[in-house]
Design an enzyme around this catalytic site. Sequence first.
Site, mmCIF file in Angstrom:
data_model
loop_
_atom_site.group_PDB
_atom_site.id
_atom_site.type_symbol
_atom_site.label_atom_id
_atom_site.label_comp_id
_atom_site.label_asym_id
_atom_site.label_seq_id
_atom_site.Cartn_x
_atom_site.Cartn_y
_atom_site.Cartn_z
ATOM 1 N N GLY A 41 0.794 -1.223 0.000
ATOM 2 C CA GLY A 41 0.000 0.000 0.000
ATOM 3 C C GLY A 41 0.829 1.276 0.000
ATOM 4 O O GLY A 41 0.259 2.377 -0.094
ATOM 5 N N GLU A 69 4.767 -5.774 2.030
ATOM 6 C CA GLU A 69 4.459 -6.363 0.725
ATOM 7 C C GLU A 69 4.167 -5.294 -0.332
ATOM 8 O O GLU A 69 3.072 -5.231 -0.871
ATOM 9 C CB GLU A 69 3.178 -7.153 0.941
ATOM 10 C CG GLU A 69 3.076 -8.478 0.304
ATOM 11 C CD GLU A 69 1.945 -9.158 1.018
ATOM 12 O OE1 GLU A 69 2.256 -10.017 1.856
ATOM 13 O OE2 GLU A 69 0.775 -8.802 0.787
ATOM 14 N N PRO A 70 5.136 -4.430 -0.581
ATOM 15 C CA PRO A 70 4.873 -3.325 -1.504
ATOM 16 C C PRO A 70 4.922 -3.752 -2.967
ATOM 17 O O PRO A 70 5.794 -4.521 -3.372
ATOM 18 C CB PRO A 70 6.045 -2.378 -1.219
ATOM 19 C CG PRO A 70 7.145 -3.297 -0.791
ATOM 20 C CD PRO A 70 6.506 -4.431 -0.061
ATOM 21 N N GLY A 71 3.988 -3.250 -3.749
ATOM 22 C CA GLY A 71 4.028 -3.464 -5.196
ATOM 23 C C GLY A 71 4.312 -2.141 -5.886
ATOM 24 O O GLY A 71 5.347 -1.937 -6.522
ATOM 25 N N ARG A 72 3.372 -1.198 -5.709
ATOM 26 C CA ARG A 72 3.461 0.089 -6.400
ATOM 27 C C ARG A 72 4.765 0.839 -6.083
ATOM 28 O O ARG A 72 5.392 1.389 -6.975
ATOM 29 C CB ARG A 72 2.274 0.952 -5.948
ATOM 30 C CG ARG A 72 2.149 2.269 -6.673
ATOM 31 C CD ARG A 72 1.065 3.134 -6.042
ATOM 32 N NE ARG A 72 -0.140 2.416 -5.731
ATOM 33 C CZ ARG A 72 -1.144 2.201 -6.578
ATOM 34 N NH1 ARG A 72 -1.088 2.700 -7.789
ATOM 35 N NH2 ARG A 72 -2.202 1.514 -6.206
ATOM 36 N N ARG A 122 -5.592 2.336 -15.674
ATOM 37 C CA ARG A 122 -5.809 3.015 -14.384
ATOM 38 C C ARG A 122 -6.690 4.273 -14.485
ATOM 39 O O ARG A 122 -7.607 4.438 -13.681
ATOM 40 C CB ARG A 122 -4.474 3.336 -13.704
ATOM 41 C CG ARG A 122 -3.601 2.102 -13.449
ATOM 42 C CD ARG A 122 -2.425 2.376 -12.530
ATOM 43 N NE ARG A 122 -2.869 2.636 -11.184
ATOM 44 C CZ ARG A 122 -2.902 3.825 -10.623
ATOM 45 N NH1 ARG A 122 -2.475 4.869 -11.290
ATOM 46 N NH2 ARG A 122 -3.346 3.971 -9.398
ATOM 47 N N CYS A 179 -12.596 2.047 -29.038
ATOM 48 C CA CYS A 179 -13.909 2.542 -29.429
ATOM 49 C C CYS A 179 -14.859 2.677 -28.231
ATOM 50 O O CYS A 179 -15.877 1.988 -28.142
ATOM 51 C CB CYS A 179 -14.489 1.599 -30.474
ATOM 52 S SG CYS A 179 -15.856 2.335 -31.331
ATOM 53 N N GLU A 180 -14.492 3.502 -27.273
ATOM 54 C CA GLU A 180 -15.353 3.790 -26.114
ATOM 55 C C GLU A 180 -15.059 5.213 -25.665
ATOM 56 O O GLU A 180 -13.879 5.617 -25.645
ATOM 57 C CB GLU A 180 -15.067 2.841 -24.940
ATOM 58 C CG GLU A 180 -15.428 1.406 -25.224
ATOM 59 C CD GLU A 180 -15.606 0.561 -23.962
ATOM 60 O OE1 GLU A 180 -15.950 1.116 -22.902
ATOM 61 O OE2 GLU A 180 -15.385 -0.642 -24.065
ATOM 62 N N TYR A 225 0.906 -1.650 -12.143
ATOM 63 C CA TYR A 225 -0.453 -1.904 -12.643
ATOM 64 C C TYR A 225 -0.654 -1.269 -14.029
ATOM 65 O O TYR A 225 -1.744 -0.815 -14.359
ATOM 66 C CB TYR A 225 -1.503 -1.404 -11.637
ATOM 67 C CG TYR A 225 -1.252 -1.948 -10.248
ATOM 68 C CD1 TYR A 225 -1.496 -3.291 -9.958
ATOM 69 C CD2 TYR A 225 -0.713 -1.158 -9.232
ATOM 70 C CE1 TYR A 225 -1.221 -3.818 -8.696
ATOM 71 C CE2 TYR A 225 -0.436 -1.673 -7.972
ATOM 72 C CZ TYR A 225 -0.702 -3.000 -7.716
ATOM 73 O OH TYR A 225 -0.427 -3.522 -6.471
#
Length: 420
Positions: free
Chosen positions: A231, A274-277, A313, A345-346, A374
Amino acid sequence: MYKLNGKVTDEFDFYKGNDVFDLIAAYGSPLYVYNEEIIRKRCRELKNLVSYPNFLVQYSAKANTGLAFLQIVKSEGLHVDAMSPGEIYAELEAGFKSEDIFMISNNVSEAEMQFAIDRNILICVDSVEQLKQYGRLNPHSKVAIRFNGGIGAGHHEKVITAGKKTKFGVNPEYVPEVKNILKEYDLKLTGVQQHIGSLFMDADPYVNGSNAILDIAKQFDDLDFIDLGGGFGIPYKKQSDQPRLDLKECGKKLDECFAGFAKSYGKELTFRIEPGRYISAESSVLLTDVHCVKYNGPHKFAGTDIGFNVLVRPAMYDSHHDIEVYARQSRPVNEEEITVVGNICESGDIIAKDRLLPEIKAGDILGVLDAGAYGHSMSSNYNNRLRPAEVLIRENGDVVLTRKRDTLEQLLENYVKINI
Ligand code: LLP
């Protein structure tokens, strides 16, 4: 190349003398560009977060599962978590040993659990039902449990992972039942885990969350570790001088928490994060060609190769990513409001809405900052588009290809034609 607003990549010396126009010419657009030095720096910062001696940083691989990325993280001495057999497979290929991997499962099948058991990988279960499933598959062994201490935090409702509204973790009221199951299957509870959510910029929610899991941990008397989850946030608004997370303050508060707990628990145990970002986000800039600039009424749009299949994101969480504008020739910087969009196409295919940026022209290249977490790991082939290549700028400035762009053949390789 001429950077019209290159403050952030200049400060990081991100490109190390490489020209983004050459990179796109060589590897195509869009392109994820990584900087090895930044990955290593972030790993080291977190390894030194606390002075408490039994401390382990476990990189949360969902943020970026690139093989080269994992190899670098491994070489920095970090351990790694895994959510799926696919992540375990990549991690073993990248050189992690079974004992370096911690599978934090969520609603996994027996076959997926067995995949980890067969490779001697410690599993963390996140429900009473899955604890029983684990006991049936692997009695007389070690197991860990994810608890939900009730305190959640995060940058968006979709990434808050604790509290009663979320699907995660075992509620502490089930501790007696947990104890019975551990006994029934002769399991040793070696660790407890929690993850309150993603992206805090101030230590307090994390420290408060940590106190909640420590209270739960006290109810088990022979733990080897407590995993506090990830986090740790990064400043996505560096162009507006957003301050960084104060790691010193965070480390100090955690040290106090760890020392206090260790004293009362009466046994040395390891604390894990447990860091990811934090490890991955700032290590990548996502480059794209600008194909078209146009008006619809008063609204000006810059059309690029970054559809939400490439970086989801902003579309998924309204996330902000700073953008730099690069031109072939120097020109005056005239700021204006523009909406930067992709090629899907959105109408929700927007990277930045009404953003004040230097005037953008077709033929420019944009750099979307902080795309390393991510980003590629959540990319897809929607609209049958090819997921981009990834390159790494090594510490000496050399550029190496670490993932090829998808091919048209790959798009169809798993489909089976029928007789018509
Ligand atoms: N541990 C567990 C069990 C997790 O579920 C996560 C993230 C982490 C650690 C790492 O969290 P981090 O340090 O990266 O915040 N896709 C969203 C973020 C989802 C996070 C999911 N779990 C985004 O792009 O913001």
